[in-house]
Design a protein around this motif. Sequence first.
Motif, PDB file in Angstrom:
ATOM      1  N   ASP A   4      97.557  32.220   7.104  1.00 48.57           N
ATOM      2  CA  ASP A   4      97.385  32.183   5.652  1.00 48.57           C
ATOM      3  C   ASP A   4      95.977  32.526   5.176  1.00 48.57           C
ATOM      4  O   ASP A   4      95.751  32.685   3.987  1.00 48.57           O
ATOM      5  CB  ASP A   4      97.736  30.791   5.127  1.00 48.57           C
ATOM      6  N   HIS A   5      95.020  32.610   6.072  1.00 49.08           N
ATOM      7  CA  HIS A   5      93.619  32.787   5.701  1.00 49.08           C
ATOM      8  C   HIS A   5      93.214  34.221   6.025  1.00 49.08           C
ATOM      9  O   HIS A   5      93.142  34.592   7.188  1.00 49.08           O
ATOM     10  CB  HIS A   5      92.750  31.779   6.446  1.00 49.08           C
ATOM     11  N   GLU A   6      92.948  35.017   4.970  1.00 46.77           N
ATOM     12  CA  GLU A   6      92.774  36.450   5.149  1.00 46.77           C
ATOM     13  C   GLU A   6      91.418  36.966   4.679  1.00 46.77           C
ATOM     14  O   GLU A   6      90.836  36.445   3.720  1.00 46.77           O
ATOM     15  CB  GLU A   6      93.855  37.222   4.392  1.00 46.77           C
ATOM     16  N   LEU A   7      90.965  37.988   5.365  1.00 47.46           N
ATOM     17  CA  LEU A   7      89.764  38.730   4.981  1.00 47.46           C
ATOM     18  C   LEU A   7      90.090  40.211   5.105  1.00 47.46           C
ATOM     19  O   LEU A   7      90.479  40.676   6.181  1.00 47.46           O
ATOM     20  CB  LEU A   7      88.596  38.389   5.913  1.00 47.46           C
ATOM     21  N   MET A   8      89.927  40.961   4.006  1.00 43.49           N
ATOM     22  CA  MET A   8      90.143  42.404   4.041  1.00 43.49           C
ATOM     23  C   MET A   8      88.773  43.070   4.073  1.00 43.49           C
ATOM     24  O   MET A   8      87.933  42.822   3.201  1.00 43.49           O
ATOM     25  CB  MET A   8      90.932  42.885   2.828  1.00 43.49           C
ATOM     26  N   ARG A  36      95.251  33.603  17.682  1.00 39.66           N
ATOM     27  CA  ARG A  36      94.442  32.997  16.622  1.00 39.66           C
ATOM     28  C   ARG A  36      94.358  33.863  15.376  1.00 39.66           C
ATOM     29  O   ARG A  36      93.974  33.373  14.312  1.00 39.66           O
ATOM     30  CB  ARG A  36      93.038  32.715  17.143  1.00 39.66           C
ATOM     31  N   PHE A  37      94.668  35.152  15.496  1.00 40.49           N
ATOM     32  CA  PHE A  37      94.585  36.039  14.343  1.00 40.49           C
ATOM     33  C   PHE A  37      95.560  37.200  14.494  1.00 40.49           C
ATOM     34  O   PHE A  37      96.090  37.449  15.570  1.00 40.49           O
ATOM     35  CB  PHE A  37      93.159  36.565  14.151  1.00 40.49           C
ATOM     36  N   GLN A  38      95.775  37.887  13.385  1.00 35.03           N
ATOM     37  CA  GLN A  38      96.559  39.118  13.341  1.00 35.03           C
ATOM     38  C   GLN A  38      95.791  40.126  12.495  1.00 35.03           C
ATOM     39  O   GLN A  38      94.941  39.733  11.690  1.00 35.03           O
ATOM     40  CB  GLN A  38      97.922  38.890  12.690  1.00 35.03           C
ATOM     41  N   SER A  49      93.956  38.238   9.488  1.00 39.07           N
ATOM     42  CA  SER A  49      94.629  37.016   9.034  1.00 39.07           C
ATOM     43  C   SER A  49      94.498  35.956  10.119  1.00 39.07           C
ATOM     44  O   SER A  49      94.798  36.220  11.293  1.00 39.07           O
ATOM     45  CB  SER A  49      96.112  37.291   8.766  1.00 39.07           C
ATOM     46  N   PHE A  50      94.068  34.767   9.724  1.00 34.92           N
ATOM     47  CA  PHE A  50      93.787  33.696  10.678  1.00 34.92           C
ATOM     48  C   PHE A  50      94.659  32.476  10.412  1.00 34.92           C
ATOM     49  O   PHE A  50      94.986  32.174   9.271  1.00 34.92           O
ATOM     50  CB  PHE A  50      92.319  33.279  10.585  1.00 34.92           C
ATOM     51  N   HIS A  51      94.961  31.762  11.472  1.00 31.30           N
ATOM     52  CA  HIS A  51      95.670  30.490  11.384  1.00 31.30           C
ATOM     53  C   HIS A  51      94.693  29.383  10.972  1.00 31.30           C
ATOM     54  O   HIS A  51      95.002  28.550  10.131  1.00 31.30           O
ATOM     55  CB  HIS A  51      96.312  30.171  12.743  1.00 31.30           C
TER      56      HIS A  51
END
Length: 64
Positions: A4-8, A36-38, A49-51
């Motif tokens: 749910d935690h995203e950085l573009m 841990r991320f996608q 995107s991080f958990h």
Amino acid sequence: MNYDHELMIPWIKAGRPDWNEVCVWAIEEFGMPGDRFQTHSTENGMTFSFHDPRDLAWMKLRWS
């Protein structure tokens, strides 16, 4: 698992280092994508995107 935690990060940004460096750093810090991320790519940039919100904070501190 929710990511749910995203950085573009935009593809073009003043002072942006080589994208190989960004991706290698993410793998070294967080492991291979899927745990841990996608990542997702669009025409505007790459979204990480991080958990865990702490991982997002670490990515923002390094690359934002």
